[in-house]
Design an enzyme around this catalytic site. Sequence first.
Site, PDB file in Angstrom:
ATOM      1  CG  ASP A  44      44.927 -21.139 -28.030  1.00 58.70           C
ATOM      2  OD1 ASP A  44      44.122 -21.400 -28.368  1.00 58.70           O
ATOM      3  OD2 ASP A  44      46.448 -20.767 -28.319  1.00 58.70           O
ATOM      4  CB  ALA A  45      44.754 -22.263 -21.585  1.00 59.47           C
TER       5      ALA A  45
END
Lengths: 282, 282, 282, 282
Positions: free
Chosen positions: B226-227
Amino acid sequence: MRLTLLINCQDTSGIIAEVTNFFHKRNGNIVYIDQYVDTENGTFFMRLENEFSSEFDIDKLRLDFEKSIAQTYKMDWKLFAKERLLKMAIFVSKYDHCLYDILGRYKAGELNIEIPFIISNHNNLAPIAKAFDIPFYHIPVTKDTKIEAEEKQLSLLKEFEIDFIVLARYMQIISDKLIAEYPNNIINIHHSFLPAFAGAKPYHSAYKRGVKIIGATCHYVTAELDAGPIIEQDIARISHSNSIQDLILKGRDLEKIVFARGIKLHIQRKTMVFNNKTIIFN
Amino acid sequence: MRLTLLINCQDTSGIIAEVTNFFHKRNGNIVYIDQYVDTENGTFFMRLENEFSSEFDIDKLRLDFEKSIAQTYKMDWKLFAKERLLKMAIFVSKYDHCLYDILGRYKAGELNIEIPFIISNHNNLAPIAKAFDIPFYHIPVTKDTKIEAEEKQLSLLKEFEIDFIVLARYMQIISDKLIAEYPNNIINIHHSFLPAFAGAKPYHSAYKRGVKIIGATCHYVTAELDAGPIIEQDIARISHSNSIQDLILKGRDLEKIVFARGIKLHIQRKTMVFNNKTIIFN
Amino acid sequence: MRLTLLINCQDTSGIIAEVTNFFHKRNGNIVYIDQYVDTENGTFFMRLENEFSSEFDIDKLRLDFEKSIAQTYKMDWKLFAKERLLKMAIFVSKYDHCLYDILGRYKAGELNIEIPFIISNHNNLAPIAKAFDIPFYHIPVTKDTKIEAEEKQLSLLKEFEIDFIVLARYMQIISDKLIAEYPNNIINIHHSFLPAFAGAKPYHSAYKRGVKIIGATCHYVTAELDAGPIIEQDIARISHSNSIQDLILKGRDLEKIVFARGIKLHIQRKTMVFNNKTIIFN
Amino acid sequence: MRLTLLINCQDTSGIIAEVTNFFHKRNGNIVYIDQYVDTENGTFFMRLENEFSSEFDIDKLRLDFEKSIAQTYKMDWKLFAKERLLKMAIFVSKYDHCLYDILGRYKAGELNIEIPFIISNHNNLAPIAKAFDIPFYHIPVTKDTKIEAEEKQLSLLKEFEIDFIVLARYMQIISDKLIAEYPNNIINIHHSFLPAFAGAKPYHSAYKRGVKIIGATCHYVTAELDAGPIIEQDIARISHSNSIQDLILKGRDLEKIVFARGIKLHIQRKTMVFNNKTIIFN
C-alpha cells in the site's frame, strides 16, 4: 423560550416516548428531534429542541428531568437554554488566514457568539485584532515561561467566563491542565485528513507521499496530539504539478471552511462526544 | 498514425523546442503537449501526441530519437504507437463489485483494451466471467502452493502477452517476482485514502477512528504494501450514523470509480512514475 | 524576467515548434507550456511562460513576434511581462462576506495585486474599507443619477489606471459602456450554478425547485445578464431541511471560494475567452 | 418484525409524543426517528422505524392508527411492513451503462428487491438481460403503436405486480396514464443538474454554454418533462478541454451513481413527496 436537550444512555425501549411526553406535558413544542442508536455499543443518543411560549423556572425543569427520567435511564445529559451568547476565545500564532476568516464571519453576523479576546504567543496579528476591534493579549510561550504563560491564559479564560476555545492555527501544544478545564470545548483545525499526516508539517508529508487529495480536520483537543474526536473534515484535489507552496495555499481555504463548519456545529450544540468520536446531529 | 511520447530528464533550456522540431521535421503534427517541471528535483517531464498522415518505420524513428535527442539529454523515454490494443489481466478473489464494474465498462466500449482472462484464488466469481464471456482461471493460493500458483500466473501472463494487471480487490500479497516482471504495470485499488488506514480492514479502522470521510486509492503495486505511487484518489462523506456495513457499501462505489479512473489513465499512457510518485498528464 | 504569452489562431501544423523556437533563439527558457486544440472549431490555443536571465527590450520582442509569427498564423495574442502588479477595483453594495474574504486574502498576501479603491452604491461597507485601509468611494446609483454615476466610476477607473474590476455582490447592472471599456476584465460572482437560476434571487428559486445542490458561478460580465464566459463553478449539497436562510448562509462560502478562484486565475493570466467560453490553462 | 411509518400533516404541538406513545404502548421499539417541519408551509413530516419482537395483525394496527391519531391530525400517512421484497421494473432503450450498473448491484446483493423484467423499445440490450438472467420484453414504440405499446407495458406491470419503475435512460416520454398508475413510483435519471439543461441533449448544451461542471439528477416522473420532485443530484468537474464525447463518458459515472442512490432511497422508504419536492429522511 427554546431549550436544547442532549442525551446519551444505554439503549432500551421507550426512551423517545418518555422524553417527548415529559416536554409535551409541560407545554413544550418539540420543533426538532434527532436520534441515533449506536448498535455496536448499544448506546442511545438524542437531541431535542423544545419551544415554550412562556418563561419558567429552568432549574426546576432540570431537577424534574433528572429525577423522573435521567436517573432511571442513567443518562448523560445536558440542557441548554438560549439565555445568553456563548463566549469564545481565539488562540493564534502567526498564521492569519483562519483569524481573518473567523473575524470576517463574526462581523458579518454569521457566528452568534461573543469574542471577548484573542490570545497569541506572538505579536504579529495584533493589528488584525485592532482592525476588528477585539482585545488582544500577547502571551509569549517559551520553554521557561510555559507554566507561567498557561496560568495567564487560564486566568484570562476565567475572568471573561470563556465557554470554549478555538485554536486558529495556534502552533503550541495545549497543556493537559487546560484541556481538563475545557473538556470537548477546545476546537483545533489540523491541516490534513487525519489520521493521515498527524503532527507537524502535514503539507510537506502529503507532497512527499504524492497524494492526489489534501484535507483538513476540525477536532476537539485531547491529551493525545491530533487524535481527538473529529467534528468535520473535507478535502481538495491536488496534482503532481502542485508545489508544497501550492498545497499550503490551497489548504488555507480548506482550513477556513472546515474550521468554520466545526465551530458552528459546536455553537449550535449539535455535537456530542462518546468513545472519542462525535455524534453530529443534523 | 498516432504516436505518444513520454519523457523525463534533467531540466535544461531548449528541450521543448528541440523535441517539437524533431517531430515537425518528420511531418508529425503535435496534437497534444503537456509538460511539467519538478523544480525541487530539477526534473523535466513531457507527454506529446503526434499525428502522422502516412505510415512509416517506427523503429527507425526510435533510433533517430535516441541518437539525436535522448542521449544528449540522458532521457528516460518511451514511444508508444497505437498499433494494437493493450492486454489487461484481472485478478480477483471473492468481492464482485469491482469485477462487475470493469466488465460492464468493457462491454459498454469504455475501455479500449483486450481482457484475455481473469485469474482468481477462489471459484466464486467464475459465473460472472462466464456471463461476460471471459476465460476464468482458478488458481488457489495456500501457504504450500504459493510458489507453484505464482508460476502458473506468470506462465499465463506470458502466454497471453499481458501488458498490465489490475487487482480488482484481489486479497493476496503480490510476490516481488511478479512485481519485478511488471514494474508500474500492476494496478491496485485500496479502500482508504492512503496513507491513512493502510493494510487490512480499513473500513473497520475508519469506523473506529470516527472519521467523517472515507476514501479509495488507486496505485501501482510496489514491494512495500500500500505504499506504491498513487494514481488517483477520491472520498465520500460519512457520518456517525453509518455502521461498518454502511462504509463497506458506500466504499464500493468509490472503489469502482477510482479504480476505473486509474485504469483509464494507465491505458491512455497518461501516467509516468518518478520517485515513487506519479505525474498524471491531462 | 518572466514573460507570459497567450495565443489563439486557426489550428495548423508546426505552430508549437515555431513558437518555442522563437523564444529558444532569444535565450528564453520555457518553464511552462499548456496547449489545447478545439477540434470542433479548428482553433489552437497556447499559454507559454518564458524565463529570461537578463533584461531586454520587450517592445522590440513584441514587434519581432508580430512580424515573424503572429501575422503568418493570424494570431490573436497577448504578451504580458511581470513588470508591475495589476490594479483591481472592487465594486460592492451591502453584502459584506465577499468583501471581507477578498480583503482578508489580500492582506494575507494571497493576491498579488494592488487595490486602489472600493466603489459602492451604498455607504454601509465604508467601515470595512477603513479597517483594511482601502479608499472607499460612495457613488449612489438611482434611476436619475445612473449616467452621472457611471461617469464618476469611469473617471476613477481611468485616474487610477485600473486593469480589472471585480463585482463582489454588486447589485447593479453594469452598463454596456463600462463593459466595452473592460472587455473580459469585469468579473462577477453569481450565486447559482448557471445557467440554472440566472437573474435575481437564485436561492429562492433553488429552494422552490427543491434542488439537492446549490452553486456559485464566477464569470466575465457581458452585455447579456449572467450569460458571460464562465471562469469557475462549484456546488454544495443541501437538503429539504434547509430553509432559504440556510441556503443563503451556505452559499456565502461557495461564493467566496469560487470568486477567489476565478480572480486568481485572471490575475495569473490563465484565462482566455473564445466564443463566449473560457479556456483555463493549468 | 419491522414497520416503517411515513407521516405528513399540519404542524402542531404534541404529534411526536402521541405517535411515539402509540407504538410504545403496543410494545414497539422505535429504532429510528427522523422528523422535519417545513416552517414555511407549517407542515410536519416524520419517519419512524419500529421493531416488534412478535408478529401481529398489521391491518388492525393500521385501523387503530387511523382512528386514534391520523384522523385527528388529518395525516397523510403510510405504514410499510417488511413482509416482502419490492418489485422493480426496468425500462431501457439502447444505452447500456445504467443497466449494467443496476444489474451488477442487484447481483452483488446491494439492492434488496426483485426485478421481474426489463422492458425496452429496442432489442439491443436483450443479451445483457440474458447474461443476468432477467426476462426481457421488447415492446417497440412508434407513433402508430404508442397506445398499444403502453397497454402492453401496463398489462405486464399489473401481471407481475410491479411496485415501481426505473427508467434507465429510457428515451421515451412516459404517458400521463402510466404516471397516474404509478404516482411517485417512476424514477428517472436525467443527465444534467436540473433545472439547467432540461430536455434533450443536455451534454451538448452544457458544452455549448461552457460550464465547468456537469451533473445528473434522479427524480420522480411527473406529467411535466424533467420537472418532477428531485431525489438526488451530483456533479463532476469538467474543463474546456473536454469534448462532448468526454462529457458523455464522464456523465455515465455520474448517472449510474446518482441513479443508484435515488433508487436505494426509494427502496428504503426514505423519500416523501410534498409540493413537488422530496423530503429525504436520513
